[in-house]
Write a protein that holds these residues in place. Sequence first.
Motif, PDB file in Angstrom:
ATOM      1  N   UNK A 777       0.877  -1.178   0.000  1.00  0.00           N
ATOM      2  CA  UNK A 777       0.000   0.000   0.000  1.00  0.00           C
ATOM      3  C   UNK A 777       0.911   1.225   0.000  1.00  0.00           C
ATOM      4  N   UNK A 778       0.807   2.063  -1.019  1.00  0.00           N
ATOM      5  CA  UNK A 778       1.709   3.209  -1.139  1.00  0.00           C
ATOM      6  C   UNK A 778       1.330   4.372  -0.226  1.00  0.00           C
ATOM      7  N   UNK A 779       0.212   4.219   0.456  1.00  0.00           N
ATOM      8  CA  UNK A 779      -0.244   5.332   1.313  1.00  0.00           C
ATOM      9  C   UNK A 779      -0.023   5.073   2.796  1.00  0.00           C
ATOM     10  N   UNK A 780       0.186   3.799   3.158  1.00  0.00           N
ATOM     11  CA  UNK A 780       0.328   3.485   4.580  1.00  0.00           C
ATOM     12  C   UNK A 780       0.997   2.137   4.771  1.00  0.00           C
ATOM     13  N   UNK A 781       1.386   1.858   6.013  1.00  0.00           N
ATOM     14  CA  UNK A 781       1.948   0.563   6.348  1.00  0.00           C
ATOM     15  C   UNK A 781       0.821  -0.438   6.518  1.00  0.00           C
ATOM     16  N   UNK A 782       0.965  -1.591   5.835  1.00  0.00           N
ATOM     17  CA  UNK A 782      -0.076  -2.623   5.926  1.00  0.00           C
ATOM     18  C   UNK A 782      -0.044  -3.307   7.286  1.00  0.00           C
ATOM     19  N   UNK A 783      -1.242  -3.566   7.809  1.00  0.00           N
ATOM     20  CA  UNK A 783      -1.351  -4.323   9.052  1.00  0.00           C
ATOM     21  C   UNK A 783      -1.665  -5.778   8.721  1.00  0.00           C
ATOM     22  N   UNK A 784      -1.268  -6.674   9.602  1.00  0.00           N
ATOM     23  CA  UNK A 784      -1.477  -8.101   9.359  1.00  0.00           C
ATOM     24  C   UNK A 784      -2.953  -8.433   9.196  1.00  0.00           C
ATOM     25  N   UNK A 785      -3.803  -7.779   9.996  1.00  0.00           N
ATOM     26  CA  UNK A 785      -5.225  -8.126   9.921  1.00  0.00           C
ATOM     27  C   UNK A 785      -5.824  -7.761   8.555  1.00  0.00           C
ATOM     28  N   UNK A 786      -5.284  -6.731   7.932  1.00  0.00           N
ATOM     29  CA  UNK A 786      -5.779  -6.338   6.605  1.00  0.00           C
ATOM     30  C   UNK A 786      -5.398  -7.403   5.578  1.00  0.00           C
ATOM     31  N   UNK A 787      -4.165  -7.859   5.641  1.00  0.00           N
ATOM     32  CA  UNK A 787      -3.697  -8.879   4.704  1.00  0.00           C
ATOM     33  C   UNK A 787      -4.398 -10.200   4.977  1.00  0.00           C
ATOM     34  N   UNK A 788      -4.587 -10.537   6.264  1.00  0.00           N
ATOM     35  CA  UNK A 788      -5.258 -11.793   6.610  1.00  0.00           C
ATOM     36  C   UNK A 788      -6.672 -11.831   6.039  1.00  0.00           C
ATOM     37  N   UNK A 789      -7.351 -10.720   6.085  1.00  0.00           N
ATOM     38  CA  UNK A 789      -8.712 -10.649   5.566  1.00  0.00           C
ATOM     39  C   UNK A 789      -8.728 -10.929   4.051  1.00  0.00           C
ATOM     40  N   UNK A 790      -7.742 -10.381   3.336  1.00  0.00           N
ATOM     41  CA  UNK A 790      -7.657 -10.588   1.883  1.00  0.00           C
ATOM     42  C   UNK A 790      -7.319 -12.040   1.587  1.00  0.00           C
ATOM     43  N   UNK A 791      -6.412 -12.625   2.363  1.00  0.00           N
ATOM     44  CA  UNK A 791      -6.029 -14.019   2.155  1.00  0.00           C
ATOM     45  C   UNK A 791      -7.237 -14.930   2.355  1.00  0.00           C
ATOM     46  N   UNK A 792      -8.024 -14.641   3.398  1.00  0.00           N
ATOM     47  CA  UNK A 792      -9.224 -15.450   3.661  1.00  0.00           C
ATOM     48  C   UNK A 792     -10.183 -15.388   2.479  1.00  0.00           C
ATOM     49  N   UNK A 793     -10.337 -14.203   1.890  1.00  0.00           N
ATOM     50  CA  UNK A 793     -11.230 -14.037   0.743  1.00  0.00           C
ATOM     51  C   UNK A 793     -10.718 -14.839  -0.466  1.00  0.00           C
ATOM     52  N   UNK A 794      -9.404 -14.805  -0.674  1.00  0.00           N
ATOM     53  CA  UNK A 794      -8.794 -15.524  -1.792  1.00  0.00           C
ATOM     54  C   UNK A 794      -8.966 -17.030  -1.605  1.00  0.00           C
ATOM     55  N   UNK A 795      -8.707 -17.519  -0.372  1.00  0.00           N
ATOM     56  CA  UNK A 795      -8.824 -18.949  -0.090  1.00  0.00           C
ATOM     57  C   UNK A 795     -10.266 -19.422  -0.298  1.00  0.00           C
ATOM     58  N   UNK A 796     -11.216 -18.630   0.157  1.00  0.00           N
ATOM     59  CA  UNK A 796     -12.632 -18.996   0.006  1.00  0.00           C
ATOM     60  C   UNK A 796     -12.987 -19.173  -1.468  1.00  0.00           C
ATOM     61  N   UNK A 797     -12.551 -18.254  -2.324  1.00  0.00           N
ATOM     62  CA  UNK A 797     -12.898 -18.315  -3.738  1.00  0.00           C
ATOM     63  C   UNK A 797     -12.172 -19.469  -4.438  1.00  0.00           C
ATOM     64  N   UNK A 798     -10.907 -19.712  -4.036  1.00  0.00           N
ATOM     65  CA  UNK A 798     -10.184 -20.835  -4.623  1.00  0.00           C
ATOM     66  C   UNK A 798     -10.868 -22.169  -4.314  1.00  0.00           C
ATOM     67  N   UNK A 799     -11.324 -22.313  -3.070  1.00  0.00           N
ATOM     68  CA  UNK A 799     -11.946 -23.570  -2.663  1.00  0.00           C
ATOM     69  C   UNK A 799     -13.305 -23.776  -3.323  1.00  0.00           C
ATOM     70  N   UNK A 800     -14.087 -22.704  -3.385  1.00  0.00           N
ATOM     71  CA  UNK A 800     -15.458 -22.840  -3.859  1.00  0.00           C
ATOM     72  C   UNK A 800     -15.611 -22.732  -5.386  1.00  0.00           C
ATOM     73  N   UNK A 801     -14.710 -22.018  -6.029  1.00  0.00           N
ATOM     74  CA  UNK A 801     -14.859 -21.817  -7.483  1.00  0.00           C
ATOM     75  C   UNK A 801     -13.968 -22.747  -8.302  1.00  0.00           C
ATOM     76  N   UNK A 802     -12.803 -23.128  -7.749  1.00  0.00           N
ATOM     77  CA  UNK A 802     -11.888 -23.966  -8.514  1.00  0.00           C
ATOM     78  C   UNK A 802     -11.636 -25.337  -7.894  1.00  0.00           C
ATOM     79  N   UNK A 803     -12.204 -25.607  -6.695  1.00  0.00           N
ATOM     80  CA  UNK A 803     -12.010 -26.906  -6.052  1.00  0.00           C
ATOM     81  C   UNK A 803     -10.618 -27.094  -5.524  1.00  0.00           C
ATOM     82  N   UNK A 804      -9.973 -26.012  -5.159  1.00  0.00           N
ATOM     83  CA  UNK A 804      -8.601 -26.060  -4.636  1.00  0.00           C
ATOM     84  C   UNK A 804      -8.650 -26.309  -3.128  1.00  0.00           C
ATOM     85  N   UNK A 805      -7.696 -27.128  -2.641  1.00  0.00           N
ATOM     86  CA  UNK A 805      -7.568 -27.362  -1.202  1.00  0.00           C
ATOM     87  C   UNK A 805      -6.289 -26.702  -0.704  1.00  0.00           C
TER      88      UNK A 805
END
Length: 808
Positions: A777-805
């Motif tokens: 993020x060019x405007x601020x320092x990223x916090x872990x909770x912000x990145x964790x939230x994005x990772x959770x969203x990515x994992x959810x879509x991978x599992x449900x849309x592509x059948x990835x484990x």
Amino acid sequence: MKISYNWLSNYIDTGLNPQETAEKLTSVGLEVEGLEHYSTLPKGIENLIAGHILELQQHPNADLLKLTKVDVGNGEPLSIVCGAPNVAAGQKVIVAREGVTVNPLTREPFVIKKSKIRGEFSEGMLCAEDEIGLGESHAGLLILDENATPGHPVAEYLNGYQDWILEIGLTPNRVDAASHIGVARDLAALLGKKLKYPEAISNPPIELKWTPGPSVQRQIEIAIEDTEACPRYSGLIIKNITVKDSPPWLQHYLMAVGLKPINNIVDATNFVLHEMGQPLHAFDLSKIEGNKIIVKRSEPGTVFITLDKQERKMDGTELMICNANEPMAIAGVFGGLKSGINSETKDIFIESAYFNPSVIRRTSRKHQLFTDASFRYERGADPMITLTALGRVATLIMEIAGGEVNDPYYNVSELIKSIQLKFYFKYLNSVAGMEIPVEDVKNILLGLEFDIIEEQKDGLLIEIPSFKTDVKRPIDVVEEILRIYSFDKIPVTKQIKSILQVDKLYHSEKLKKRISSLLIDQGFYETYMLSFVKEEDNKIFDEKISIPVINPISSDLGFVKNNILIPGLRALQHNLNRQRHDLRIFNWDYVHSGENGSFKQEYRLGLWMTGNANPENWKNKAKKLDFYDIKSIFEAILTLSGQNDLQSQPFENSLFSYGLSFQGSGQKTIARVGRLSDSLLKQIDIGQEVFYAQFDAKALLKARKKELKYDAISKFPKVERDLALIVPEELTYASIRGLIEKAENKILKKISIFDVYKGNQVGEGFKSYAVRMEFEDKTQTLEDKTVDKIISKIVYRLENELGVKIRS
């Protein structure tokens, strides 16, 4: 084209030596590419001199040797030991002095040295004919004429022919200079000299005039069935000739320009061709069956035997000279074996015609017959010279072969109109950038044999000579004037004025140069390939599309290329065969495709890579190129062109073992990259892996209209996260990457795969990907909770849309 200096001198007194003549011709556009001395005498003869034997004594130590004193013209006689049985005092002989190389017929050349022979000094050698390559006799010395002057070159006293040959690189538009008279004409205009025409040309001894056709009864009936291909056909009959060898002067002229003398009739036609530029052909009159000459197209499938005894199959496009029953010659290209001149010939028919240049060019290329006649016809011979050339050759033949012209001429044609145009002095001066005196203009035009019909205050009404087939417009006349007047006389201004203008192609060309520079920086070489290929190379790529060339340069270049892949592989093969194994090349070029009469042209960029990514050295082992080497360069080109949003998908076909294709809007394929198939490489005889990328160059260069923008490096730290994924075997990394980018497109900056695993730990039908993601993020320092939230969203879509484990 070869021009004989001696032969040229018959038509103009230049006062120039051969070297100066070459310089003058080059200055008027007849570039002399070579100047060679020509001699019928053996090599090295120019170093031998005449000598006069003043004294002769017996050698004191050898019964078969004599001691001689020889005057060689420098006041100090040479002492020479000689063993020839016919040596005698008072003789004029050939002397090879110390340091001269002689070229015997029966041994290697050797250098004459001062030496002792049986105790007596010898300062040279007296020569027999076999010792200097003049003949095979070794019976004794070759004795010169008693008038020979000691010290003079012996070439003056031998029956040899000396000449200088000018090799002119004649450009295709200058067929008017494809003869000795044509070259002399340019020299005459340049030097202000008078051109000397032979009497048989300026005042022909036989009556020759144009008629609309055979208005009186003739021995030979002439019919032209294709007047477009043959606008003019004329000829005459000469009877009671004697076929024999040509006189020495004629043979010397022909041999000097590279022709082999055949007999006096054929040699006469060749002489007039090189003298005037008009091809001629002699037929045996007895072989003209039915007393008819018919000029027509060939019958497809006809097998015709030419003078070189080769069988040639006609396809129906060739123009043929036929008698009542069969063809006798390929018009303007080559004669036939059956109707040629031989020692039994008594009566002949001489043909002098004008043929359509495109017809002759097509036939010459198709049959790979490149003759002196086709060279001139296909560039546009003088249509008005046919009868003049007939008169010239008839006169020459009657001089050297006897005979008489009792049926003066045949002519089947209509008069060809000359071109007239108004030429303005103002226009000439504006193009030249200076004012050229009117008198100089007139003298140059008259020297080049332009007719000035009317002189006006502002210009001239001129008639263009028929031999100037490339002069049709005022700008052509300007070129004729300036090349004689001399471009060196045109002053160079200190200021150059121009208008800078950005056209529509500016941005595309600029991007093209940047892409080329990128590739060159990566070790690529740019290649340039011919537009024409052999049919099999087109069929390797696509069997259906193969557009033939109507007038091919050769049989291997008979089709317009429909791809750049195969020609590029041919280039690789050429280099691989020469031990160049690590290759990177690229090529921008057009291809042509289509069917059912509808054709289109497309622009392509191709990249070929094969061999090692880096050479082996003391520190590193050689690493072979792989798919990712070319893919990284491929993606850099897409980035440079602003096409980062293309959709990719894997593909394979008969040309590729595997690869990726990239689609733009409308699912149009913009580019492909991959490894070429082994079966394709085997057809091209390439035994190592080749990686290939191809772009639709038009779409590639059209993409970016603006300059690249650069962002400053962020002052805030990046955050990296890794995911270990178990995915179905058929699922591609591109699909996973695409879903991740859709799930997060704001602070996700980079996705990469750093490990791929297949094995028992992930189960059959699955594979494991290790994926690394970078967030910033060019405007601020990223916090872990912000990145964790994005990772959770990515994992959810991978599992449900592509059948990835997710692998723990």
